[in-house]
Enzyme design. Structure first.
Site, PDB file in Angstrom:
ATOM      1  N   TYR A   9       0.860  -1.195   0.000  1.00 48.01           N
ATOM      2  CA  TYR A   9       0.000   0.000   0.000  1.00 48.01           C
ATOM      3  C   TYR A   9       0.898   1.248   0.000  1.00 48.01           C
ATOM      4  O   TYR A   9       1.847   1.341   0.790  1.00 48.01           O
ATOM      5  CB  TYR A   9      -0.911  -0.039   1.236  1.00 48.01           C
ATOM      6  CG  TYR A   9      -1.626   1.254   1.479  1.00 48.01           C
ATOM      7  CD1 TYR A   9      -2.470   1.796   0.519  1.00 48.01           C
ATOM      8  CD2 TYR A   9      -1.448   1.955   2.667  1.00 48.01           C
ATOM      9  CE1 TYR A   9      -3.114   3.008   0.730  1.00 48.01           C
ATOM     10  CE2 TYR A   9      -2.095   3.158   2.892  1.00 48.01           C
ATOM     11  CZ  TYR A   9      -2.919   3.681   1.915  1.00 48.01           C
ATOM     12  OH  TYR A   9      -3.550   4.880   2.133  1.00 48.01           O
ATOM     13  N   ASP A  64       0.014  -7.586   6.573  1.00 50.95           N
ATOM     14  CA  ASP A  64      -1.116  -6.659   6.504  1.00 50.95           C
ATOM     15  C   ASP A  64      -2.291  -7.468   5.938  1.00 50.95           C
ATOM     16  O   ASP A  64      -2.311  -7.804   4.755  1.00 50.95           O
ATOM     17  CB  ASP A  64      -0.745  -5.475   5.596  1.00 50.95           C
ATOM     18  CG  ASP A  64      -1.877  -4.456   5.490  1.00 50.95           C
ATOM     19  OD1 ASP A  64      -3.048  -4.835   5.695  1.00 50.95           O
ATOM     20  OD2 ASP A  64      -1.588  -3.284   5.175  1.00 50.95           O
TER      21      ASP A  64
END
Ligand SMILES: Cc1ncc(COP(=O)(O)O)c(C=O)c1O
Length: 382
Positions: free
Chosen positions: A102, A175
């Site tokens: 990200y 994540d």
């Protein structure tokens, strides 16, 4: 009693209120707690940055769902990541992260933490030789993995990467925002730490920004608990309460997100304007077999690239009516994102830049026919 995922989602940390019997735990919108004489705390509650019963309820629920001993909730996913890294690393330590992590995570590590002495390398996590080379330096203390990744939907082998990280003396952080604990259990696969942007599937209704860290190690948890208290990027009570409420329906939502996304991805594959569809549920996705082995289903995120390049992607993004053009993902409503200029604008021009003909779809739980009809009319404008 050991219970199933949905039972834990609804009951962990959610016992009826002992005084009133209220089935839904109260929202404790209070900054401080009365003391019975100096230091006479009731159940340890002293001040809202340190502890809050609503936040405790959410943390208990998160720990139960990720299968971890400790959970900490924060004011955002990035606040959770920052607190985690500062709790466990010191200047001179090195982080290896996926080269399609990200954009905000990369920005945090590369622009905020590197001036404080934390170095990093971004590698293709699905290339085990590249990963081995990146962690070989001796000072890698953390490997940071997203699977499925955002927005390229790459699948990486959590168990194998955990082994590689551990053999180099590093911790593996996963994540798990895209998959959610319903679809993927990184701690059970060997990861040390799970992080979430709870803003996404965990909350599920696009109404509360938040983040979480879940882990088993008691010493690491103590350090993180100290940073949570000493730095103070905690979840506000209202956000924690909304996240708890959303989390109860995670299982049914993820089933529906996955079914809708599979159908949307399959439909997109047949469209002449489409160059490629990135969805791990598709048989020819390079990570399909691995995703099948380490996930319960393939989730709600689909990326699609267009033969007509950037112009076509922009035109589709600006033509949908049910899919809303917006940042973020994981809510019940379908969202459309143009990563190159939206979620991943911060990595433009870096090695983490994403293709300009790519759209990322967060497929919601609306009626499938309406989603397909919307995409059909949007692609019809090309
Ligand atoms: C995979 C992933 N991790 C972390 C984050 C950061 O979370 P937040 O926006 O809640 O700070 C995001 C946000 O989009 C994300 O998509």
């Amino acid at each position: 009693m050991s219970t199933g995922f949905n039972t834990r989602a609804i009951h962990a940390g959610q016992s009826p209120d002992p005084t009133t019997g209220a089935v839904i735990p109260a929202l404790y919108q209070s900054t401080t707690y009365a003391q019975d004489g100096i230091g006479g705390l009731r159940n340890g509650y002293e001040y809202g940055r340190g502890t809050n019963p609503t936040r405790d309820a959410l943390q208990e629920q998160l720990a139960a769902l990720e299968g971890g001993r400790h959970a900490f909730s924060f004011s955002s996913g990035l606040a959770a990541e920052d607190s985690l890294i500062r709790a466990l690393l010191v200047p001179g330590d090195h982080i290896v992260l996926g080269n399609d992590a990200y954009g905000g995570t990369y920005r945090l590590i590369n622009r905020v933490l590197s001036p404080w002495g934390i170095t990093n390398a971004a590698v293709d996590m699905s290339d085990s030789a590249a990963l081995q080379a990146a962690i070989a330096g001796g000072n890698t203390k953390m490997v940071w993995l997203e699977t499925p990744s955002n927005p390229m939907m790459k699948i990486s082998d959590i168990a194998a990467i955990a082994e590689a990280a551990h053999s180099a003396g590093a911790l593996l952080v996963v994540d798990n925002t895209f998959a959610s604990p319903y679809l993927q259990q990184p701690l059970a696969l060997g990861a040390d730490i799970v992080v979430h942007s709870t803003t996404k599937y965990i909350g599920g209704h696009s109404d509360a920004v938040g983040g979480a860290v879940i882990l088993n190690d008691d010493a690491a948890a103590e350090k993180l608990g100290f940073i949570q208290f000493a730095v103070g990027a905690v979840s506000a009570p209202m956000e924690a309460w909304l996240t708890t409420r959303g989390l109860k329906t995670l299982g049914v939502r993820m089933d529906r997100h996955s079914a809708n996304a599979m159908a949307v991805a399959t439909w997109l594959l047949d469209q002449p304007a489409v160059e490629s569809v990135l969805y791990p549920g598709l048989k020819d996705h390079p990570g399909h077999d691995l995703a099948k082995a380490q996930m319960k289903d393939f989730g709600g995120m689909v990326s699609v690239s267009f033969k007509g390049g950037e112009a076509a992607a922009r035109k589709v993004a600006e033509s949908t009516k049910v899919f809303t053009l917006a940042e973020s993902l994981g809510g019940v409503e379908s969202l459309m994102n143009y990563p190159a200029e939206m979620t991943h604008a911060s990595v433009k021009g870096t090695e983490l830049a994403v293709p300009e003909n790519l759209l990322r779809l967060s497929v919601g739980i609306e009626d499938l026919e309406d989603l397909i009809a919307d995409l059909e009319q949007a692609l019809g404008q090309l």
